[in-house]
Design a protein around this motif. Structure first.
Motif, PDB file in Angstrom:
ATOM      1  N   ARG A  26       0.771  -1.238   0.000  1.00 22.49           N
ATOM      2  CA  ARG A  26       0.000   0.000   0.000  1.00 22.49           C
ATOM      3  C   ARG A  26       0.802   1.287   0.000  1.00 22.49           C
ATOM      4  O   ARG A  26       0.322   2.312  -0.435  1.00 22.49           O
ATOM      5  CB  ARG A  26      -0.958   0.022   1.189  1.00 22.49           C
ATOM      6  CG  ARG A  26      -1.941  -1.115   1.165  1.00 22.49           C
ATOM      7  CD  ARG A  26      -2.949  -0.958   0.025  1.00 22.49           C
ATOM      8  NE  ARG A  26      -3.633  -2.190  -0.288  1.00 22.49           N
ATOM      9  CZ  ARG A  26      -4.550  -2.778   0.459  1.00 22.49           C
ATOM     10  NH1 ARG A  26      -4.907  -2.232   1.590  1.00 22.49           N
ATOM     11  NH2 ARG A  26      -5.098  -3.904   0.073  1.00 22.49           N
ATOM     12  N   GLU A  36      -0.424  -1.796  -4.628  1.00 18.83           N
ATOM     13  CA  GLU A  36      -1.859  -1.583  -4.828  1.00 18.83           C
ATOM     14  C   GLU A  36      -2.314  -0.174  -4.460  1.00 18.83           C
ATOM     15  O   GLU A  36      -3.510   0.097  -4.431  1.00 18.83           O
ATOM     16  CB  GLU A  36      -2.655  -2.580  -3.974  1.00 18.83           C
ATOM     17  CG  GLU A  36      -2.414  -4.018  -4.293  1.00 18.83           C
ATOM     18  CD  GLU A  36      -3.111  -4.970  -3.331  1.00 18.83           C
ATOM     19  OE1 GLU A  36      -3.147  -6.161  -3.644  1.00 18.83           O
ATOM     20  OE2 GLU A  36      -3.593  -4.533  -2.265  1.00 18.83           O
ATOM     21  N   ASP A  38      -2.601   2.594  -5.875  1.00 17.84           N
ATOM     22  CA  ASP A  38      -3.471   3.304  -6.821  1.00 17.84           C
ATOM     23  C   ASP A  38      -4.880   2.720  -6.872  1.00 17.84           C
ATOM     24  O   ASP A  38      -5.767   3.313  -7.477  1.00 17.84           O
ATOM     25  CB  ASP A  38      -2.874   3.267  -8.231  1.00 17.84           C
ATOM     26  CG  ASP A  38      -1.600   4.086  -8.336  1.00 17.84           C
ATOM     27  OD1 ASP A  38      -1.408   5.009  -7.508  1.00 17.84           O
ATOM     28  OD2 ASP A  38      -0.795   3.801  -9.239  1.00 17.84           O
ATOM     29  N   TYR A  39      -5.079   1.553  -6.255  1.00 15.89           N
ATOM     30  CA  TYR A  39      -6.363   0.845  -6.340  1.00 15.89           C
ATOM     31  C   TYR A  39      -7.075   0.700  -4.999  1.00 15.89           C
ATOM     32  O   TYR A  39      -8.289   0.578  -4.956  1.00 15.89           O
ATOM     33  CB  TYR A  39      -6.159  -0.544  -6.944  1.00 15.89           C
ATOM     34  CG  TYR A  39      -5.291  -0.528  -8.168  1.00 15.89           C
ATOM     35  CD1 TYR A  39      -5.740   0.060  -9.344  1.00 15.89           C
ATOM     36  CD2 TYR A  39      -4.016  -1.071  -8.151  1.00 15.89           C
ATOM     37  CE1 TYR A  39      -4.934   0.093 -10.472  1.00 15.89           C
ATOM     38  CE2 TYR A  39      -3.215  -1.043  -9.281  1.00 15.89           C
ATOM     39  CZ  TYR A  39      -3.677  -0.451 -10.427  1.00 15.89           C
ATOM     40  OH  TYR A  39      -2.881  -0.410 -11.548  1.00 15.89           O
ATOM     41  N   VAL A  40      -6.292   0.657  -3.909  1.00 15.13           N
ATOM     42  CA  VAL A  40      -6.850   0.432  -2.573  1.00 15.13           C
ATOM     43  C   VAL A  40      -6.142   1.358  -1.588  1.00 15.13           C
ATOM     44  O   VAL A  40      -4.914   1.453  -1.600  1.00 15.13           O
ATOM     45  CB  VAL A  40      -6.656  -1.041  -2.128  1.00 15.13           C
ATOM     46  CG1 VAL A  40      -7.279  -1.281  -0.762  1.00 15.13           C
ATOM     47  CG2 VAL A  40      -7.217  -2.016  -3.154  1.00 15.13           C
ATOM     48  N   LEU A 131      -6.144  -9.023  -7.304  1.00 10.41           N
ATOM     49  CA  LEU A 131      -7.034  -7.974  -7.795  1.00 10.41           C
ATOM     50  C   LEU A 131      -7.187  -8.125  -9.306  1.00 10.41           C
ATOM     51  O   LEU A 131      -6.201  -8.242 -10.022  1.00 10.41           O
ATOM     52  CB  LEU A 131      -6.478  -6.585  -7.482  1.00 10.41           C
ATOM     53  CG  LEU A 131      -6.361  -6.189  -6.012  1.00 10.41           C
ATOM     54  CD1 LEU A 131      -5.820  -4.771  -5.890  1.00 10.41           C
ATOM     55  CD2 LEU A 131      -7.682  -6.318  -5.281  1.00 10.41           C
ATOM     56  N   ILE A 133      -7.805  -6.161 -11.677  1.00  7.76           N
ATOM     57  CA  ILE A 133      -7.229  -5.143 -12.549  1.00  7.76           C
ATOM     58  C   ILE A 133      -5.704  -5.209 -12.609  1.00  7.76           C
ATOM     59  O   ILE A 133      -5.080  -4.445 -13.334  1.00  7.76           O
ATOM     60  CB  ILE A 133      -7.658  -3.727 -12.107  1.00  7.76           C
ATOM     61  CG1 ILE A 133      -7.261  -3.490 -10.659  1.00  7.76           C
ATOM     62  CG2 ILE A 133      -9.126  -3.509 -12.317  1.00  7.76           C
ATOM     63  CD1 ILE A 133      -7.510  -2.080 -10.195  1.00  7.76           C
ATOM     64  N   ARG A 134      -5.104  -6.153 -11.904  1.00  6.73           N
ATOM     65  CA  ARG A 134      -3.647  -6.284 -11.860  1.00  6.73           C
ATOM     66  C   ARG A 134      -3.155  -7.236 -12.952  1.00  6.73           C
ATOM     67  O   ARG A 134      -2.607  -8.291 -12.681  1.00  6.73           O
ATOM     68  CB  ARG A 134      -3.215  -6.767 -10.488  1.00  6.73           C
ATOM     69  CG  ARG A 134      -3.628  -5.858  -9.325  1.00  6.73           C
ATOM     70  CD  ARG A 134      -3.076  -4.442  -9.465  1.00  6.73           C
ATOM     71  NE  ARG A 134      -1.677  -4.417  -9.778  1.00  6.73           N
ATOM     72  CZ  ARG A 134      -0.699  -4.574  -8.894  1.00  6.73           C
ATOM     73  NH1 ARG A 134      -0.964  -4.723  -7.620  1.00  6.73           N
ATOM     74  NH2 ARG A 134       0.566  -4.558  -9.276  1.00  6.73           N
ATOM     75  N   TYR A 155     -14.493  -7.482  -3.594  1.00  7.45           N
ATOM     76  CA  TYR A 155     -13.401  -7.071  -2.718  1.00  7.45           C
ATOM     77  C   TYR A 155     -13.910  -7.137  -1.277  1.00  7.45           C
ATOM     78  O   TYR A 155     -15.002  -6.655  -0.979  1.00  7.45           O
ATOM     79  CB  TYR A 155     -12.937  -5.647  -3.053  1.00  7.45           C
ATOM     80  CG  TYR A 155     -11.716  -5.270  -2.258  1.00  7.45           C
ATOM     81  CD1 TYR A 155     -10.450  -5.624  -2.702  1.00  7.45           C
ATOM     82  CD2 TYR A 155     -11.824  -4.614  -1.036  1.00  7.45           C
ATOM     83  CE1 TYR A 155      -9.322  -5.313  -1.956  1.00  7.45           C
ATOM     84  CE2 TYR A 155     -10.700  -4.304  -0.281  1.00  7.45           C
ATOM     85  CZ  TYR A 155      -9.461  -4.657  -0.751  1.00  7.45           C
ATOM     86  OH  TYR A 155      -8.346  -4.369   0.000  1.00  7.45           O
ATOM     87  N   PRO A 164     -11.349  -0.009  -1.505  1.00  9.43           N
ATOM     88  CA  PRO A 164     -11.087   0.146  -2.937  1.00  9.43           C
ATOM     89  C   PRO A 164     -11.320   1.592  -3.391  1.00  9.43           C
ATOM     90  O   PRO A 164     -12.255   2.243  -2.941  1.00  9.43           O
ATOM     91  CB  PRO A 164     -12.084  -0.790  -3.606  1.00  9.43           C
ATOM     92  CG  PRO A 164     -12.776  -1.531  -2.538  1.00  9.43           C
ATOM     93  CD  PRO A 164     -12.454  -0.917  -1.234  1.00  9.43           C
ATOM     94  N   LEU A 166     -11.592   2.200  -6.657  1.00  8.11           N
ATOM     95  CA  LEU A 166     -12.384   2.005  -7.864  1.00  8.11           C
ATOM     96  C   LEU A 166     -13.026   0.634  -7.796  1.00  8.11           C
ATOM     97  O   LEU A 166     -12.798  -0.108  -6.854  1.00  8.11           O
ATOM     98  CB  LEU A 166     -11.525   2.184  -9.125  1.00  8.11           C
ATOM     99  CG  LEU A 166     -10.185   1.467  -9.136  1.00  8.11           C
ATOM    100  CD1 LEU A 166     -10.158   0.412 -10.209  1.00  8.11           C
ATOM    101  CD2 LEU A 166      -9.113   2.498  -9.403  1.00  8.11           C
ATOM    102  N   ILE A 168     -13.320  -2.957  -8.079  1.00  7.16           N
ATOM    103  CA  ILE A 168     -12.410  -4.087  -8.262  1.00  7.16           C
ATOM    104  C   ILE A 168     -13.002  -5.335  -7.648  1.00  7.16           C
ATOM    105  O   ILE A 168     -13.845  -5.283  -6.752  1.00  7.16           O
ATOM    106  CB  ILE A 168     -11.017  -3.829  -7.648  1.00  7.16           C
ATOM    107  CG1 ILE A 168     -11.119  -3.432  -6.171  1.00  7.16           C
ATOM    108  CG2 ILE A 168     -10.248  -2.802  -8.440  1.00  7.16           C
ATOM    109  CD1 ILE A 168      -9.789  -3.230  -5.491  1.00  7.16           C
TER     110      ILE A 168
END
Length: 178
Positions: A26, A36, A38-40, A131, A133-134, A155, A164, A166, A168
């Protein structure tokens, strides 16, 4: 690169592991390709969650260490194994961003797969959630023999592992034990 030394994590490793896991997942001090942030948002794990995991009889957390310049060992990676009958879920897998792209991840994953077979000789399946999107991380695991399944999960917002940023989901990957 010096050889890695593996051992089971101990409660005395708690602070170092908290730092490593949250840094790798993170925080974004350097551009880590597995991060992660940018996502969480939020911590990946807190002290209480890690303490509970370390005393769980069904969970094994291993650390990878190398000799540092101070004649002591530094934890550079960790990986967790959670057993369910003849399957093992691989998670809590991270490498210190400073040591990424050096082959440590491949070595740690191979160690974990071999260790899982020692613990559960009748093991038939390795599995993990990533995830969705990864794509670069999914591709990494596919190069190591893992395949995408049709199983996708929401999630786990209620698990207190971050929020999140976004939309995911978790995508399951599996690898049959050969």
């Amino acid at each position: 690169m010096q050889p890695l030394k593996f051992r089971k994590a101990e409660l005395t490793d708690l602070d170092r592991l908290l730092h490593l896991i949250n840094l790798a997942y993170r925080e974004n001090p350097i551009q880590s390709w597995t991060n992660e942030a940018d996502y969480v948002s939020g911590q990946r794990i807190n002290k209480q969650q890690l303490q509970q995991a370390l005393v769980d009889q069904n969970f094994y957390l291993y650390v990878a260490e190398i000799d540092n310049d101070l004649s002591s060992l530094s934890i550079v990676a960790c990986i967790g194994l959670t057993f369910n009958h003849n399957e093992v879920e691989i998670g809590t897998f991270c490498v210190d961003p400073i040591f990424q792209n050096t082959g440590i991840g491949k070595t740690v994953l191979s160690f974990a797969e071999a260790q899982a077979l020692l613990i559960q000789p009748n093991l038939t399946l390795y599995m993990m959630d990533v995830l969705d999107i990864r794509s670069e991380l999914i591709a990494y695991y596919q190069r190591r023999g893992y395949s995408l399944t049709q199983l996708r999960k929401p999630y786990p917002i209620d698990a207190n592992v971050g929020k999140p940023l976004l939309s995911i989901e978790l995508q399951q990957l599996i690898k049959c034990v050969s």
